[in-house]
Structures are given as C-alpha cells and as structure tokens.
Design a protein around this motif. Structure first.
Motif, PDB file in Angstrom:
ATOM      1  N   LYS A 164       0.819  -1.219   0.000  1.00 58.33           N
ATOM      2  CA  LYS A 164       0.000   0.000   0.000  1.00 58.33           C
ATOM      3  C   LYS A 164       0.855   1.273   0.000  1.00 58.33           C
ATOM      4  O   LYS A 164       0.663   2.161  -0.833  1.00 58.33           O
ATOM      5  CB  LYS A 164      -0.936   0.009   1.226  1.00 58.33           C
ATOM      6  CG  LYS A 164      -1.828  -1.221   1.323  1.00 58.33           C
ATOM      7  CD  LYS A 164      -2.738  -1.163   2.534  1.00 58.33           C
ATOM      8  CE  LYS A 164      -2.055  -1.157   3.882  1.00 58.33           C
ATOM      9  NZ  LYS A 164      -1.308  -2.377   4.214  1.00 58.33           N
ATOM     10  N   SER A 165       1.785   1.345   0.935  1.00 58.14           N
ATOM     11  CA  SER A 165       2.610   2.557   1.028  1.00 58.14           C
ATOM     12  C   SER A 165       3.513   2.693  -0.197  1.00 58.14           C
ATOM     13  O   SER A 165       3.777   3.803  -0.662  1.00 58.14           O
ATOM     14  CB  SER A 165       3.461   2.540   2.298  1.00 58.14           C
ATOM     15  OG  SER A 165       2.630   2.581   3.431  1.00 58.14           O
ATOM     16  N   THR A 166       3.971   1.577  -0.714  1.00 61.98           N
ATOM     17  CA  THR A 166       4.810   1.604  -1.916  1.00 61.98           C
ATOM     18  C   THR A 166       4.023   2.160  -3.101  1.00 61.98           C
ATOM     19  O   THR A 166       4.542   2.985  -3.869  1.00 61.98           O
ATOM     20  CB  THR A 166       5.339   0.186  -2.232  1.00 61.98           C
ATOM     21  OG1 THR A 166       6.060  -0.286  -1.097  1.00 61.98           O
ATOM     22  CG2 THR A 166       6.251   0.185  -3.445  1.00 61.98           C
ATOM     23  N   PHE A 199       1.365  11.721   5.562  1.00 55.01           N
ATOM     24  CA  PHE A 199       1.944  10.387   5.743  1.00 55.01           C
ATOM     25  C   PHE A 199       1.506   9.773   7.064  1.00 55.01           C
ATOM     26  O   PHE A 199       1.105  10.467   7.998  1.00 55.01           O
ATOM     27  CB  PHE A 199       3.468  10.446   5.709  1.00 55.01           C
ATOM     28  CG  PHE A 199       4.023  10.533   4.325  1.00 55.01           C
ATOM     29  CD1 PHE A 199       3.849   9.488   3.437  1.00 55.01           C
ATOM     30  CD2 PHE A 199       4.713  11.655   3.906  1.00 55.01           C
ATOM     31  CE1 PHE A 199       4.357   9.558   2.150  1.00 55.01           C
ATOM     32  CE2 PHE A 199       5.227  11.730   2.626  1.00 55.01           C
ATOM     33  CZ  PHE A 199       5.051  10.688   1.745  1.00 55.01           C
ATOM     34  N   GLN A 200       1.689   8.449   7.094  1.00 55.35           N
ATOM     35  CA  GLN A 200       1.341   7.634   8.251  1.00 55.35           C
ATOM     36  C   GLN A 200       2.057   8.130   9.511  1.00 55.35           C
ATOM     37  O   GLN A 200       1.465   8.265  10.563  1.00 55.35           O
ATOM     38  CB  GLN A 200       1.799   6.218   7.904  1.00 55.35           C
ATOM     39  CG  GLN A 200       1.299   5.131   8.767  1.00 55.35           C
ATOM     40  CD  GLN A 200       1.630   3.780   8.128  1.00 55.35           C
ATOM     41  OE1 GLN A 200       2.151   3.695   7.021  1.00 55.35           O
ATOM     42  NE2 GLN A 200       1.321   2.725   8.825  1.00 55.35           N
ATOM     43  N   SER A 201       3.327   8.381   9.392  1.00 56.17           N
ATOM     44  CA  SER A 201       4.089   8.800  10.577  1.00 56.17           C
ATOM     45  C   SER A 201       4.729  10.151  10.290  1.00 56.17           C
ATOM     46  O   SER A 201       4.719  10.635   9.181  1.00 56.17           O
ATOM     47  CB  SER A 201       5.176   7.774  10.870  1.00 56.17           C
ATOM     48  OG  SER A 201       5.971   7.607   9.723  1.00 56.17           O
ATOM     49  N   LEU A 225      -3.619  10.168   1.583  1.00 58.63           N
ATOM     50  CA  LEU A 225      -3.545  10.011   3.035  1.00 58.63           C
ATOM     51  C   LEU A 225      -3.177   8.570   3.373  1.00 58.63           C
ATOM     52  O   LEU A 225      -3.861   7.634   2.945  1.00 58.63           O
ATOM     53  CB  LEU A 225      -4.901  10.345   3.670  1.00 58.63           C
ATOM     54  CG  LEU A 225      -5.488  11.723   3.327  1.00 58.63           C
ATOM     55  CD1 LEU A 225      -6.910  11.838   3.856  1.00 58.63           C
ATOM     56  CD2 LEU A 225      -4.617  12.840   3.885  1.00 58.63           C
ATOM     57  N   ASP A 226      -2.102   8.414   4.122  1.00 62.60           N
ATOM     58  CA  ASP A 226      -1.681   7.069   4.539  1.00 62.60           C
ATOM     59  C   ASP A 226      -2.122   6.856   5.980  1.00 62.60           C
ATOM     60  O   ASP A 226      -1.615   7.510   6.890  1.00 62.60           O
ATOM     61  CB  ASP A 226      -0.158   6.927   4.404  1.00 62.60           C
ATOM     62  CG  ASP A 226       0.291   5.466   4.409  1.00 62.60           C
ATOM     63  OD1 ASP A 226      -0.550   4.582   4.675  1.00 62.60           O
ATOM     64  OD2 ASP A 226       1.479   5.209   4.140  1.00 62.60           O
ATOM     65  N   GLU A 227      -3.069   5.969   6.173  1.00 61.02           N
ATOM     66  CA  GLU A 227      -3.593   5.630   7.507  1.00 61.02           C
ATOM     67  C   GLU A 227      -3.982   6.861   8.322  1.00 61.02           C
ATOM     68  O   GLU A 227      -3.458   7.078   9.416  1.00 61.02           O
ATOM     69  CB  GLU A 227      -2.545   4.819   8.289  1.00 61.02           C
ATOM     70  CG  GLU A 227      -2.116   3.537   7.616  1.00 61.02           C
ATOM     71  CD  GLU A 227      -3.055   2.368   7.893  1.00 61.02           C
ATOM     72  OE1 GLU A 227      -4.088   2.558   8.564  1.00 61.02           O
ATOM     73  OE2 GLU A 227      -2.754   1.265   7.407  1.00 61.02           O
TER      74      GLU A 227
HETATM   75 MG    MG Z   1       2.138   1.189   4.930  1.00 62.16          MG
END
Ligand code: MG
Ligand code: ADP
Length: 270
Positions: free
Chosen positions: A45-47, A89-91, A166-168
C-alpha cells in the motif's frame, strides 16, 4: 475537457532489488472520488502511494497524474504537479519543533511568494476547516492524536490540492475521533471535488468513506470496485482480508518459525 481521470495507473510493477512488491497494478481515481486502498501489512500500500507521489520510480508501467505522463515528466513538471497534490503520511505527521501554525504555513512559505498576512489568513481558514480553530500557537506535543491528524490534514490541504493522498489517517485514533475524521473527509470531497486516495486497514472507516475500494494482496490488486462489490466479492482472498482470517493454505515449518520470530519481536517493540 480532460479525457483521462486525474489519477490513472496502468500495469505498474515495482520492486526493491529482487523483491517485486507491486505486480501489474492498474487503477483510476475520478475527480470527487475517494479510493480506499486496503490490504494486509506488507501488501504494498505505502509503496503504491510513494509511486503515485513520484518518490519511487516503477520498474514498468504507466502513470498519468492530472493529465501528465509521469514517466516522461521533467523535474519542473513534477514540481508543478506536487503543488497540486496534498499528502499526509502515516508517521511524522508534524514537525515537533514548530507550532501548529508554522507547520501549516510551511508549504505556502516554501512554494509561493504570498505575503505573510495572506499566508496567515489561509492557515486560519484551513484550521477552521479541520475543526481546530485558534490552535495555531500550540506545539504538536500539546495536541491529542486526533488533533495531530487534523493538523496534518490542514497542512495537506493548504495549497487546495486537486489530488489528496492520506496514509492511515485514522490509525491509532479512538473510534469516535476516527469517525469524525471520516466525516470531515467526506465533506471535503463533496466541497472540493478532489481525487482522494486513502490507505487504511480500518474496515469500518473504509466502508464509510470509500466510493471505491482497491484491495491489495502481496502486491496484486485482488479486488477493485464499489463498497458493495468488494463486500460481496466471492474471492476467498478478499473475504479473508475483510474478515481478517489468517491465510494458511499449507503448513510450512520454516515460514511458521519465521512468523513466530516476527511476532515475538513485534511484541517486544510494543
Ligand atoms: Mg504502509
Ligand atoms: P504496506 O504499506 O502495505 O504495509 P509496504 O508498501 O510498506 O506495505 O511494503 C511492501 C513490501 O515492500 C514489504 O515487503 C516491504 O518489506 C517492502 N519495502 C517497503 N519499503 C521498502 C524499502 N524502502 N526498501 C526495501 N523494501 C521495502
């Protein structure tokens, strides 16, 4: 008139060295549409998101963003394109050394020649949009998890992007706060007509916000359709993901051992 959708990915193949991480991924995102990308941890997913942001170059395949063929895009075209894209991003959602206002002003300061007063007004408008009015002087450490996600969203929105990634966005939030973030995303989609790509593993959230869902499994798109289509999919792999069943087609001692080691080291981290 634009003939292609704002986001168009075709036959994307991505790898880290010999590790093929995305296999022949194709998808479109229309204007005013929220596409939710789901899949287990490590499914790619993130890739996929990083490829859509131009942070990684695919092994093969085509991608068009806002009508621009990304493979042949010059650095200048990419820069222009990124101004039209918002990302959270997620983090690492916010810079901890800057207050909320400065975090949100940052893209405008770096990418526009707008005067400080205008930037200030725009920052305040975006804080209102994400329901954080008057929070500009707070430091990230003073915010709750939900407020940090909202502030990161305000920063992603500051340039009025046509594409939002949007990641998570609701990972780690309590359900009530996560639900209000979902509500906000739906309002934004309707008000702006953005194309939104959201990565999430929260089923409830996905079903609520998605116009369409793309399910990834080991780098492969195993379902792509409306919420109902994906929910009613007769694919075992899709259903396994939706019901969070662990797939174990046959017992492989080596893989099992690896799982145990992985699980215990993950527990130590937590
Ligand atoms: Mg990810
Ligand atoms: P997800 O976001 O779905 O959890 P990722 O896209 O982060 O999955 O990862 C997919 C696969 O790619 C995993 O096997 C992961 O180990 C690998 N991977 C991700 N990022 C890198 C990287 N920077 N270098 C090498 N391998 C990576």
């Amino acid at each position: 008139m634009r003939t292609t959708p704002p986001i168009r990915v075709r036959n994307l193949v991505a790898a880290f060295g010999d590790n093929v991480v995305l296999r022949d991924v194709s998808l479109d995102v229309a204007a005013g549409e929220i596409l939710v990308i789901m899949g287990g941890s490590g499914s790619g997913k993130s890739t996929l998101l990083r490829h859509m942001l131009g942070l990684l170059k695919p092994v093969s395949g085509d991608m068009e963003l806002l009508g621009i063929d990304t493979a042949s895009a010059t650095d200048k075209q990419w820069m222009a394109l990124r101004r039209r894209m918002g990302v959270a991003f997620q983090s690492g959602a916010l810079f901890s050394s800057m207050n909320v206002g400065d975090n949100i002003r940052l893209p405008l300061r770096e990418r526009t020649g707008l005067d400080p007063e205008t930037i200030d007004i725009m920052m305040r408008i975006k804080l209102d949009v994400v329901n954080l009015p008057g929070c500009e002087d707070l430091m990230p450490a003073e915010l709750s998890g939900g407020m940090i996600k909202r502030a990161a969203l305000a920063r992603a929105l500051i340039m009025d992007p046509e594409l939002l990634f949007l990641d998570e966005p609701s990972a780690g939030l309590d359900p009530v706060i996560a639900a209000s973030l979902d509500e906000l995303l739906l309002q934004l989609r309707d008000a702006t007509g953005m194309s939104v790509v959201v990565i999430t593993h929260e089923l409830e959230s996905a079903f609520k916000i998605a116009d369409r869902i793309c399910v990834l499994d080991r780098g492969e798109v195993i379902a792509l359709g409306t919420v109902d289509e994906v929910r009613n999919s007769d694919s075992e792999r899709v259903q396994a993901l939706l019901t969070r069943k662990v797939e174990s087609p046959k017992f492989e001692p080596q893989a099992y051992l690896q799982q145990l080691i992985g699980a215990s080291s993950a527990r130590r981290v937590n």
